[in-house]
Write a protein that holds these residues in place. Sequence first.
Motif, mmCIF file in Angstrom:
data_model
loop_
_atom_site.group_PDB
_atom_site.id
_atom_site.type_symbol
_atom_site.label_atom_id
_atom_site.label_comp_id
_atom_site.label_asym_id
_atom_site.label_seq_id
_atom_site.Cartn_x
_atom_site.Cartn_y
_atom_site.Cartn_z
ATOM 1 N N TRP A 61 1.228 -1.208 -0.300
ATOM 2 C CA TRP A 61 0.142 -0.276 -0.430
ATOM 3 C C TRP A 61 0.695 1.372 0.020
ATOM 4 C CZ3 TRP A 61 -0.121 3.914 3.299
ATOM 5 C CH2 TRP A 61 -1.384 4.350 3.160
ATOM 6 N N ALA A 62 1.488 1.095 1.044
ATOM 7 C CA ALA A 62 2.353 2.301 1.093
ATOM 8 C C ALA A 62 3.404 2.705 -0.227
ATOM 9 C CB ALA A 62 3.467 2.157 2.134
ATOM 10 N N GLY A 63 4.004 1.337 -1.249
ATOM 11 C CA GLY A 63 4.524 1.318 -2.561
ATOM 12 C C GLY A 63 4.051 2.923 -2.814
ATOM 13 N N ALA A 64 2.452 2.087 -3.604
ATOM 14 C CA ALA A 64 1.249 2.503 -4.129
ATOM 15 C C ALA A 64 0.854 4.109 -4.426
ATOM 16 C CB ALA A 64 0.266 1.580 -4.403
ATOM 17 N N TRP A 65 0.888 4.265 -2.846
ATOM 18 C CA TRP A 65 0.904 5.826 -2.342
ATOM 19 C C TRP A 65 2.367 6.702 -2.841
ATOM 20 C CZ3 TRP A 65 3.467 7.403 2.228
ATOM 21 C CH2 TRP A 65 3.945 8.423 3.090
ATOM 22 N N MET A 66 3.657 6.576 -3.011
ATOM 23 C CA MET A 66 4.517 6.691 -3.258
ATOM 24 C C MET A 66 4.587 6.820 -4.341
ATOM 25 S SD MET A 66 6.988 8.902 -2.264
ATOM 26 C CE MET A 66 7.959 9.644 -3.790
ATOM 27 N N ALA A 67 4.147 5.736 -5.132
ATOM 28 C CA ALA A 67 4.227 6.167 -7.365
ATOM 29 C C ALA A 67 2.762 6.371 -7.578
ATOM 30 C CB ALA A 67 4.198 4.285 -6.963
ATOM 31 N N HIS A 68 1.366 7.247 -5.897
ATOM 32 C CA HIS A 68 0.267 7.916 -6.942
ATOM 33 C C HIS A 68 0.464 6.574 -7.991
ATOM 34 C CE1 HIS A 68 1.989 11.789 -6.003
ATOM 35 N NE2 HIS A 68 2.913 11.957 -6.191
ATOM 36 N N LYS A 69 -0.391 5.685 -7.657
ATOM 37 C CA LYS A 69 -0.598 4.048 -8.344
ATOM 38 C C LYS A 69 -2.081 4.314 -7.662
ATOM 39 C CE LYS A 69 2.645 2.759 -11.140
ATOM 40 N NZ LYS A 69 3.862 1.750 -11.027
ATOM 41 N N GLU A 70 -2.818 3.222 -7.963
ATOM 42 C CA GLU A 70 -3.917 2.867 -6.961
ATOM 43 C C GLU A 70 -4.109 1.903 -6.349
ATOM 44 O OE1 GLU A 70 -7.836 3.635 -6.009
ATOM 45 O OE2 GLU A 70 -7.086 4.482 -7.455
ATOM 46 N N PRO A 71 -4.116 2.054 -4.959
ATOM 47 C CA PRO A 71 -3.740 0.851 -4.120
ATOM 48 C C PRO A 71 -4.555 -0.504 -4.501
ATOM 49 C CG PRO A 71 -4.048 2.710 -3.035
ATOM 50 C CD PRO A 71 -4.544 3.047 -3.922
ATOM 51 N N ALA A 72 -3.668 -2.153 -3.830
ATOM 52 C CA ALA A 72 -4.942 -2.836 -4.547
ATOM 53 C C ALA A 72 -6.176 -2.592 -3.569
ATOM 54 C CB ALA A 72 -4.112 -4.216 -4.394
ATOM 55 N N ALA A 73 -7.110 -2.185 -3.918
ATOM 56 C CA ALA A 73 -8.396 -3.015 -3.212
ATOM 57 C C ALA A 73 -8.862 -4.451 -2.456
ATOM 58 C CB ALA A 73 -9.424 -2.578 -3.915
ATOM 59 N N GLY A 74 -8.401 -4.186 -1.096
ATOM 60 C CA GLY A 74 -9.921 -4.986 -0.373
ATOM 61 C C GLY A 74 -8.324 -6.135 0.090
ATOM 62 N N LYS A 75 -6.812 -5.871 -0.326
ATOM 63 C CA LYS A 75 -5.759 -6.323 0.968
ATOM 64 C C LYS A 75 -5.214 -5.019 1.480
ATOM 65 C CE LYS A 75 -1.292 -7.788 -0.874
ATOM 66 N NZ LYS A 75 -0.039 -7.322 -1.907
ATOM 67 N N VAL A 76 -5.846 -6.052 2.765
ATOM 68 C CA VAL A 76 -5.959 -4.965 3.530
ATOM 69 C C VAL A 76 -4.777 -5.190 4.584
ATOM 70 C CG1 VAL A 76 -6.785 -4.783 6.473
ATOM 71 C CG2 VAL A 76 -8.222 -5.311 4.614
ATOM 72 N N GLY A 77 -4.047 -4.097 4.679
ATOM 73 C CA GLY A 77 -2.507 -4.444 5.571
ATOM 74 C C GLY A 77 -2.927 -3.671 6.842
ATOM 75 N N PHE A 78 -1.726 -3.999 7.926
ATOM 76 C CA PHE A 78 -1.660 -3.507 8.960
ATOM 77 C C PHE A 78 -0.760 -2.440 9.155
ATOM 78 C CE2 PHE A 78 -1.428 -3.845 14.062
ATOM 79 C CZ PHE A 78 -2.304 -3.183 13.968
ATOM 80 N N MET A 79 -0.411 -1.611 10.326
ATOM 81 C CA MET A 79 1.176 -0.678 9.695
ATOM 82 C C MET A 79 0.644 -0.202 11.693
ATOM 83 S SD MET A 79 2.491 2.547 8.269
ATOM 84 C CE MET A 79 1.904 1.864 6.848
ATOM 85 N N TYR A 80 2.154 -0.405 12.904
ATOM 86 C CA TYR A 80 2.041 0.216 14.055
ATOM 87 C C TYR A 80 2.827 1.457 14.003
ATOM 88 C CZ TYR A 80 1.480 -4.651 15.320
ATOM 89 O OH TYR A 80 0.453 -6.486 16.190
ATOM 90 N N MET A 81 2.653 2.584 15.024
ATOM 91 C CA MET A 81 3.211 3.884 14.968
ATOM 92 C C MET A 81 3.082 3.696 16.149
ATOM 93 S SD MET A 81 2.620 6.066 11.896
ATOM 94 C CE MET A 81 4.743 7.333 12.355
#
Length: 188
Positions: free
Chosen positions: A97-117
């Motif tokens: 998802w982060a790679g798609a965001w940076m590349a200004h591309k549509e992230p894969a729909a329904g491919k749920v990811g989890f991130m900790y901060m």
Amino acid sequence: MNTFINTIALGTAALACTAALAADAPAGKAQTDHQLIRSAMAAAPRKVGAGATIIVAGKDGGMRTLREGSNGYTCMPDNPATPGPDPMCMDRAALDWAGAWMAHKEPAAGKVGFMYMLSGGTDASNTDPYATRPGPDKHWVKTGPHVMLVGAEQAFYDMYPKNPDPDTSMPYVMWPGTPYQHLMIPVK
């Protein structure tokens, strides 16, 4: 090879998010690899951080692996050039998802990811995925320790507040109405 490409995309995404290099400490405050690894591990629960791959962005924008992991998570250390603690740790779907965001591309729909901060988060725009500083129309928010769900279907996000100036003490959608909307969930 795919993991390497996604790792580079993650690093580039983190650079865009903070508008500075994660490995660049202010003059005279260079961090050792051991300090960077400890910072990155602090983003997630102890067991997740202990088994994660740790990467850091270099001055040239390239990625350097500080430690190979075994649990499918990738963590990055705090960026000392940003105003708050922002180490992050994510699973494979969030990395994509982060790679798609940076590349200004549509992230894969329904491919749920989890991130900790879990060490907190830096100030960011709640409406503009590419804003690097506050502005009158950027709806800047300060986040504390949180986790994020990314890549869910639209209907999932419709269940949560999408206010441009959210109450950050409860779950809310960041970057609503964009392909990069995600659920921010405070943990403290």
